[in-house]
Design a protein around this motif. Structure first.
Motif, short mmCIF file in Angstrom:
data_model
loop_
_atom_site.label_atom_id
_atom_site.label_comp_id
_atom_site.label_asym_id
_atom_site.label_seq_id
_atom_site.Cartn_x
_atom_site.Cartn_y
_atom_site.Cartn_z
N ARG A 173 9.51 -2.91 4.33
CA ARG A 173 8.44 -2.07 4.87
C ARG A 173 7.16 -2.35 4.11
O ARG A 173 7.18 -2.46 2.88
N PHE A 174 6.05 -2.48 4.84
CA PHE A 174 4.78 -2.79 4.20
C PHE A 174 4.41 -1.68 3.22
O PHE A 174 4.57 -0.49 3.52
N PRO A 175 3.91 -2.05 2.02
CA PRO A 175 3.54 -1.03 1.03
C PRO A 175 2.34 -0.20 1.47
O PRO A 175 1.61 -0.57 2.39
N ARG A 176 2.13 0.91 0.76
CA ARG A 176 1.09 1.87 1.16
C ARG A 176 -0.32 1.31 1.07
O ARG A 176 -1.21 1.74 1.79
N TRP A 177 -0.55 0.33 0.17
CA TRP A 177 -1.91 -0.17 0.00
C TRP A 177 -2.33 -1.13 1.12
O TRP A 177 -3.50 -1.51 1.19
N MET A 178 -1.44 -1.50 2.01
CA MET A 178 -1.79 -2.37 3.12
C MET A 178 -2.26 -1.52 4.29
O MET A 178 -1.48 -0.98 5.07
N LEU A 179 -3.58 -1.35 4.38
CA LEU A 179 -4.18 -0.49 5.39
C LEU A 179 -3.83 -0.97 6.79
O LEU A 179 -3.91 -2.16 7.09
N GLY A 180 -3.45 -0.04 7.62
CA GLY A 180 -3.10 -0.36 9.00
C GLY A 180 -1.67 -0.78 9.20
O GLY A 180 -1.16 -0.77 10.32
N LEU A 181 -1.00 -1.18 8.10
CA LEU A 181 0.40 -1.61 8.19
C LEU A 181 1.33 -0.77 7.33
O LEU A 181 2.55 -0.94 7.41
N ALA A 182 0.78 0.10 6.50
CA ALA A 182 1.57 0.87 5.54
C ALA A 182 2.73 1.59 6.23
O ALA A 182 2.53 2.31 7.21
N GLY A 183 3.93 1.39 5.69
CA GLY A 183 5.10 2.07 6.21
C GLY A 183 5.78 1.40 7.37
O GLY A 183 6.91 1.77 7.72
N ARG A 184 5.13 0.45 8.00
CA ARG A 184 5.74 -0.22 9.15
C ARG A 184 6.77 -1.24 8.68
O ARG A 184 6.69 -1.79 7.59
#
Length: 389
Positions: free
Chosen positions: A299-310
């Motif tokens: 899952r993409f980390p929280r600091w990756m804007l727009g992808l966080a949690g996906r």
């Protein structure tokens, strides 16, 4: 008797424990279930391998019969492998033979086992032929593929402003490098196609590897693959990190495993650009390798804007990791063989940094391949082909 096609498939019992979806089988001529309308993943591998090897083998044969020479051996001035001293005219007919053997093997792997189980000896013969072709591919490729892959980011950035880098980029699309890329691609496709054949011929799903009788190997479970995959990923990350450490140290003027004079020469002729590019590329690769067992690899980390949690698409990790693993293997094998032949593998105090990290490259390739496979096993989910999950 009516010959109309029934619309409702006949369900069959589940074939193994823990299965989420039951198979649906239909009488001869019946329409497949709705989920079978999806194209099974990987179905293109077999025909792609057969077409690539057949086209390559016929092209090499045509060059041989017309008296031409392929960009192999000494006819490729951009290579530095174990076969570089061999005349290209001598190697060209053997490339044709390799291509035709590869085509026959790929055809067998593509079409075999589609109508029932295949004897173990027959499977072993196909695997042996694939191994022979793979050894031929390794002999004809070298570390220049990995070097160009490492230089590529720096080259793309610097090429618009530096004529030397523009010339280097033009070398990337020369006959020799393109032939090596084609050989590696063909070898990888042949191995994948043979793997699918062995699965199919042994009574397992060719796409996911799950056995039709439900008795899957214990090491393929998500829990088991997580354990051995973590160890493989750590090994696969350590090798490029060690390589990156030496190259970045040289850029900083630290003679780590290199003589002070050589480090000074590196800075004087702009060699630091190449060292920084290769070292940085290896370091980024080492960090990304850790994602093959870390949570942020799924899952993409929280600091990756727009992808966080996906969820991270499985292919986003598997495809680049596989490409690197495939490129590293011939690079490591060719450098070790070349070094042994020329007696340049002495790990002295002012030389070990240049050659030492490269001795780990074959291990790096195998470990990265294993870690990538473990990652895929954990995340493969429900199979489109057999419906198991």
């Amino acid at each position: 008797m009516s010959t109309s096609t029934p619309r409702t498939p006949v369900p069959t019992p589940t074939r193994g424990p823990g299965r989420r979806n039951q198979d649906a089988a239909a009488p001869p001529g019946a329409a497949p279930p709705a989920r079978a309308a999806d194209v099974p993943r990987g179905r293109w591998v077999g025909p792609a391998a057969a077409v690539l090897w057949a086209a390559g083998g016929l092209a090499a044969l045509a060059v041989t019969l017309t008296g031409g020479t392929l960009a192999v051996g000494d006819a490729n001035d951009l290579s530095f492998g174990v076969l570089t001293p061999v005349p290209g005219a001598t190697l060209t007919p053997w490339v044709a033979v390799l291509g035709l053997v590869g085509a026959a093997t790929a055809l067998r792997a593509w079409l075999g086992g589609r109508h029932g189980l295949v004897a173990r000896g027959d499977r072993a013969l196909t695997v042996a032929a694939t191994a022979v072709v793979g050894l031929g591919v390794l002999a004809l490729t070298d570390a220049s593929i990995l070097a160009r892959l490492g230089y590529l980011p720096v080259t793309l950035v610097m090429a618009p402003f530096d004529p030397v880098m523009r010339a280097a980029f033009q070398d990337f699309v020369g006959a020799g490098p393109l032939l090596q890329v084609a050989l590696l691609a063909g070898g990888a496709l042949l191995v994948a196609s043979t793997w699918r054949f062995v699965r199919r011929a042994a009574g397992a799903c060719e796409s996911c590897g799950r056995r039709h009788d439900g008795h899957d190997h214990a090491w393929t479970t998500p829990e088991a693959s997580a354990r051995w995959g973590r160890r493989a990923a750590l090994v696969a990350a350590a090798a490029p990190a060690f390589y990156a450490l030496t190259r970045i140290a040289w850029v900083l003027g630290i003679p780590l495993g290199f003589s002070p004079d050589d480090v000074a020469d590196l800075a004087g002729d702009d060699g630091w650009i190449a060292a920084l590019g290769l070292g940085g590329f290896a370091l980024v690769g080492a960090v990304l390798t850790l994602g093959l067992y870390q949570r942020w690899g799924e899952r993409f980390p929280r600091w990756m804007l727009g992808l966080a949690g996906r969820r991270v698409p499985v292919g986003l990790a598997v495809v680049p990791a596989t490409v690197v693993a495939v490129a590293v293997l011939p690079a490591g094998v060719s450098l070790v063989a070349l070094g042994l032949g020329e007696g340049q593998l002495a790990l002295t105090a002012d030389r070990w940094g240049a050659v030492g990290p490269m001795l780990l490259w074959p291990l790096w390739s195998v470990a990265l391949g294993a870690a990538t496979y473990a990652y895929w096993l954990r995340r493969r989910g429900t199979c489109r082909t057999c419906g198991r999950g």
